[in-house]
Enzyme design. Structure first.
Site, short mmCIF file in Angstrom:
data_model
loop_
_atom_site.label_atom_id
_atom_site.label_comp_id
_atom_site.label_asym_id
_atom_site.label_seq_id
_atom_site.Cartn_x
_atom_site.Cartn_y
_atom_site.Cartn_z
N GLU A 60 3.65 -0.04 17.11
CA GLU A 60 3.77 -1.29 17.86
C GLU A 60 5.06 -1.36 18.68
O GLU A 60 5.19 -2.21 19.55
CB GLU A 60 3.69 -2.49 16.91
CG GLU A 60 2.34 -2.66 16.24
CD GLU A 60 1.21 -2.99 17.20
OE1 GLU A 60 1.47 -3.60 18.25
OE2 GLU A 60 0.07 -2.62 16.89
N GLN A 65 0.83 -1.21 0.00
CA GLN A 65 0.00 0.00 0.00
C GLN A 65 0.86 1.26 0.00
O GLN A 65 0.77 2.11 -0.90
CB GLN A 65 -0.91 0.01 1.24
CG GLN A 65 -1.60 1.37 1.45
CD GLN A 65 -2.41 1.43 2.74
OE1 GLN A 65 -3.62 1.30 2.71
NE2 GLN A 65 -1.76 1.68 3.87
N SER A 94 6.88 1.81 13.60
CA SER A 94 5.49 1.47 13.90
C SER A 94 5.13 1.80 15.34
O SER A 94 5.96 1.65 16.25
CB SER A 94 5.30 -0.03 13.67
OG SER A 94 4.12 -0.49 14.29
N LYS A 98 10.50 -4.37 14.89
CA LYS A 98 10.45 -2.94 14.54
C LYS A 98 11.27 -2.11 15.53
O LYS A 98 11.86 -1.09 15.17
CB LYS A 98 9.00 -2.45 14.52
CG LYS A 98 8.21 -2.94 13.30
CD LYS A 98 8.73 -2.26 12.05
CE LYS A 98 7.76 -2.24 10.92
NZ LYS A 98 8.33 -1.61 9.70
N TYR A 138 6.44 -8.73 16.18
CA TYR A 138 6.43 -7.63 15.20
C TYR A 138 7.00 -6.36 15.85
O TYR A 138 7.89 -5.70 15.29
CB TYR A 138 5.00 -7.38 14.72
CG TYR A 138 4.86 -6.21 13.77
CD1 TYR A 138 5.14 -6.35 12.42
CD2 TYR A 138 4.45 -4.95 14.23
CE1 TYR A 138 5.03 -5.28 11.55
CE2 TYR A 138 4.33 -3.87 13.36
CZ TYR A 138 4.62 -4.05 12.03
OH TYR A 138 4.50 -2.99 11.16
#
Ligand code: GDP
Length: 318
Positions: A123, A14, A121, A149, A145
């Site tokens: 996160e 995206q 992110s 990151k 994840y």
């Protein structure tokens, strides 16, 4: 004058696709790193390199000699990281060290700056106690994840201290018509378009009370470009600062196609609930606004409506 050169990992995703279009429009020669073959477009060279191929990444950076490197590639969901934790660490964490090292090497051999933007992110914050989060919020990931990151995020700081213009955009959820339907936003807009067309009659969802800080993906790409081109390298929260529920999203999407009694079309499926949905993450974009002059083009309602319009048009063309 020679054209500036950009290298983009995750170019087929995206954000990567919006970014590639933006860079071509800005007059850049773009090298797009993808995992599987895609159709080339004008001004874009395609390179099929897996992010676990660290030597391949190094050769690509040295061989293409970019002015700007955007690292957008990697695993794109927390759920996927739980089923592939080691691969997640390799592609979203270790690969970034390989790219940073190659950028520094290139910068030293050419004697001119090589800039890098890491798509970081929210996160990395895990379950923060402060809300909204800022660039100073402690990094305490709670998923593979987030940990991958976080490694990448710290690595950017290490190379920044070694003279690389390396910045991070700490991205919160960002949506667009290019989101896959595995994300709730696109699932809603596609199904609402199909209900409006009379081809389906129900939308099956999990927790309608789940909330996210949802922004418009092309705006987030704009923040990344502004960050990499700013005089100084830094970290930037890229978020809207506002949370909305899945229910809010659903109501706006249905209202946009003229359906006000949306409840009769929505089936809440307990099987789609996530065990322990995470702490709400909301970011404070003040630093990006003040320092980069970043603004958003779509508020929440405009975002939902643009995604619905796209799906309505897609169905009409089908
Ligand atoms: P992410 O979890 O932030 O990466 O993004 P998602 O779009 O997958 O999920 C956003 C929120 O929507 C989560 O809190 C989900 O629990 C909630 N949600 C409710 N129903 C659904 C559904 O049918 N599909 C997905 N993907 N999420 C849903």
């Amino acid at each position: 004058m020679t054209r500036p050169v950009a290298l983009v990992t995750g170019a087929a995703g995206q954000d990567g696709s919006y970014l590639t279009e933006r860079l071509v429009a800005d007059g850049y020669a773009v090298h797009a790193v993808v995992r599987s073959p895609v159709v080339a477009t004008d001004g874009v060279s395609i390179h099929e390199v897996d992010l676990t191929d660290h030597d391949g990444l190094r050769r690509l950076v040295l061989g293409t000699a970019p002015d700007e490197v955007y690292n957008l590639g990697g695993i794109s969901s927390v759920a996927q990281s739980w089923s592939e934790p080691v691969r997640t660490a390799e592609v979203s964490g270790v690969a970034v060290l390989a790219i940073l090292q190659a950028c520094l090497e290139l910068q030293q051999s050419l004697g001119r700056p090589v800039r890098l933007l890491q798509a970081s992110s929210a996160e990395i914050f895990g379950e923060p106690t402060d809300s909204p989060q800022t660039e100073a919020t402690p990094i305490r990931p709670v998923s593979p994840y987030g940990a991958a990151k976080a490694l990448a995020h710290h690595a950017v700081h290490v190379y920044r201290a070694h003279g690389l213009h390396a910045s991070t955009a700490i991205l919160y959820n960002h949506e667009s018509p290019r989101r896959p339907t595995t994300f709730v936003t696109r699932k809603i807009t596609r199904t609402v378009a199909s209900i409006a067309a009379g081809s389906s009659d129900s939308l099956r969802l999990g927790n309608l009370d789940a909330r996210r800080d949802w922004g418009w993906a092309p705006d987030y790409v704009d923040a990344m470009v502004r960050a990499i081109r700013h005089d100084r390298s830094d970290d930037y929260i890229v978020a809207t600062g506002h949370a909305h529920s899945v229910r809010d999203f659903v109501a706006i999407a249905f209202a946009h196609v003229g359906i006000d009694d949306w409840e009769r079309h929505v089936v809440v499926d307990p099987g789609l609930f996530r065990p322990g949905d995470p702490t709400l993450l909301v970011g404070d974009p003040g630093h990006a606004r003040r320092t980069l002059g970043w603004t958003t083009s779509h508020d929440f309602q405009a975002l939902v409506q643009a995604m619905v319009d796209h799906d309505v048009a897609l169905l009409a063309d089908a």
